[in-house]
Write an enzyme that holds these catalytic residues in place. Sequence first.
Site, short mmCIF file in Angstrom:
data_model
loop_
_atom_site.label_atom_id
_atom_site.label_comp_id
_atom_site.label_asym_id
_atom_site.label_seq_id
_atom_site.Cartn_x
_atom_site.Cartn_y
_atom_site.Cartn_z
N PRO A 20 0.82 -1.21 0.00
CA PRO A 20 0.00 0.00 0.00
C PRO A 20 0.85 1.27 0.00
CG PRO A 20 -0.06 -1.05 2.15
CD PRO A 20 0.70 -1.97 1.24
N VAL A 21 0.43 2.25 -0.79
CA VAL A 21 1.11 3.54 -0.85
C VAL A 21 0.07 4.61 -0.53
CG1 VAL A 21 2.34 5.18 -2.32
CG2 VAL A 21 2.80 2.73 -2.53
N LYS A 22 0.17 5.15 0.68
CA LYS A 22 -0.76 6.19 1.09
C LYS A 22 -0.10 7.56 1.15
CE LYS A 22 -3.58 3.03 3.78
NZ LYS A 22 -4.12 2.69 5.08
N LYS A 23 1.21 7.56 1.43
CA LYS A 23 1.95 8.81 1.56
C LYS A 23 3.26 8.70 0.80
CE LYS A 23 0.15 9.99 6.11
NZ LYS A 23 0.49 10.34 7.49
N ASP A 26 5.70 6.00 1.96
CA ASP A 26 5.50 4.66 1.39
C ASP A 26 6.06 4.57 -0.02
OD1 ASP A 26 3.98 4.02 3.73
OD2 ASP A 26 2.20 4.89 2.79
#
Length: 131
Positions: A20-23, A26
């Site tokens: 997961p890439v939220k920011k 990440d």
Amino acid sequence: AIECFQGATAIVVPRTRFAPVKKCNDLLLLRSDAYSIDSNFIPALNPACGGKAPVISLDSKKYKLVGKLEEATAGGIPSLVNCTRLTVKGLVTMSDKTKFVGDVSIINTSDKAKAVPTGELKNVSLDLTAV
């Protein structure tokens, strides 16, 4: 929103199939050598990390948008495979010629981006403000 589409259903995708890439934290981690992409294009933590991903903390006010991360890493993505924690406060530029090892903290309180030194930075706290 899925209920707005007739016949639509949800599926469960295990975390082993994606990272997961939220920011921007990440995204930097995923782009680094701490992760590798296998032949099925599935990201996996590099075994050299010992099963634990580095903790990345980029200044949330300076690196809220991907464009700022792109500017900071225009010289390439630094090595994070042997990093346990990376903290960046302020604007910096990084390079693929930099290797973070252990716990590294970088501070720049000026309004101008400062270059992170190349080479190995091991268990160090750097203040680039006056550089």
